[in-house]
Enzyme design. Structure first.
Site, PDB file in Angstrom:
ATOM      1  N   ASP A 102      43.482  11.918  42.245  1.00 40.56           N
ATOM      2  CA  ASP A 102      44.143  10.922  42.612  1.00 40.56           C
ATOM      3  C   ASP A 102      43.536   9.992  43.596  1.00 40.56           C
ATOM      4  OD1 ASP A 102      45.796  12.097  40.788  1.00 40.56           O
ATOM      5  OD2 ASP A 102      47.152  13.137  42.325  1.00 40.56           O
TER       6      ASP A 102
HETATM    7  N1  URA Z   1      45.946  17.586  41.228  1.00 41.43           N
HETATM    8  C1  URA Z   1      46.402  16.606  41.771  1.00 41.43           C
HETATM    9  O1  URA Z   1      47.713  16.636  41.707  1.00 41.43           O
HETATM   10  N2  URA Z   1      45.828  15.639  42.049  1.00 41.43           N
HETATM   11  C2  URA Z   1      44.557  15.629  42.044  1.00 41.43           C
HETATM   12  O2  URA Z   1      44.072  14.576  42.569  1.00 41.43           O
HETATM   13  C3  URA Z   1      43.828  16.446  41.653  1.00 41.43           C
HETATM   14  C4  URA Z   1      44.446  17.854  41.182  1.00 41.43           C
END
Ligand code: URA
Length: 225
Positions: A102
């Site tokens: 993310d």
């Molecule tokens: N899980 C998430 O919620 N975000 C990420 O960036 C990676 C795994």
């Protein structure tokens, strides 16, 4: 090696494109048209595509320490992407990230031009482990850890069992083999908690180790799987 894999390595296109090209009689092996992309080929075989030689590309692997604020995409019209973290010499056109982090997640992101590896490393059935440092807004209870270890449910999907190591009252190391959209955040929500900070520490055999924020390092396939 299978003909199909060789043609992928030559950058002829996706598997779908390759199946179509083979079906249409555009590939010859030692002068004979072949119609089955699953056949095995040897090093000394002469493979032509529309009567031209193909060159196998060199497969490469890189580890990046992604920092917060960048989306995992090679192009976006509005938001900064991980491309901004890559050095100018990096051949962006033929490389892509394996899986996604993310925008506000930090840590280990792998780049490659190896199309096969993407599938291998992201399919849950391959059981490739990813470990995240998860800092939380609220204390984590022993019963929450048990729930994560058994497999919590997120939007009707039963997660595969996770490995959990408690770092302190509000932080855990969480190891999972799946990579659903916002998986860790949703898993934490399912135990009535909320992610404050998320960092990917490992992906397969590769560790973030001594990489510095924003740093890119060439690695070997053996470092990953
Ligand atoms: N899980 C998430 O919620 N975000 C990420 O960036 C990676 C795994």
């Amino acid at each position: 090696m299978r003909l199909e894999k060789y043609l992928v390595n030559c950058g002829l296109g996706s598997r779908r494109v390759i199946i179509e090209e083979v079906k249409n009689g555009n590939i010859t092996v030692n002068g004979e048209i072949v119609y089955d992309e699953r056949i095995d080929i040897e090093k000394e075989d002469v493979i032509l595509y529309r009567e031209k030689f193909l060159k196998e590309k060199e497969l490469k692997y890189y580890a990046l320490y992604k920092t917060s604020g960048y989306i995992t995409a090679m192009k976006d019209d509005n938001r900064p992407t991980v491309v901004e973290l890559l050095p100018s010499w990096f051949p962006k056109e033929s490389f892509f990230p394996i899986g996604r982090l993310d925008r506000d997640t930090e840590g280990l992101l792998i780049f490659t031009n190896d199309g096969d590896l993407n599938q291998k490393m992201t399919q849950p059935k391959s059981k490739v482990e990813k470990t995240y440092l998860v800092e939380l807004f609220f204390s984590i209870k022993d019963e929450d850890i048990k729930k994560l270890e058994l497999g919590v449910e997120i939007n009707g999907h039963k997660c595969l069992p996770a490995k959990v190591e408690k770092v302190n009252e509000q932080a855990i190391l969480l190891t999972i083999v799946e990579g659903k959209f916002h998986q860790v955040k949703r898993m934490m929500r399912s135990i009535n908690n909320k992610v404050k900070y998320l960092k990917r520490m490992t992906f397969g055999k590769m560790e973030l180790g001594n990489l510095k924020e924003g740093e890119l390092m060439e690695i070997l396939l053996e470092d990953l799987i």
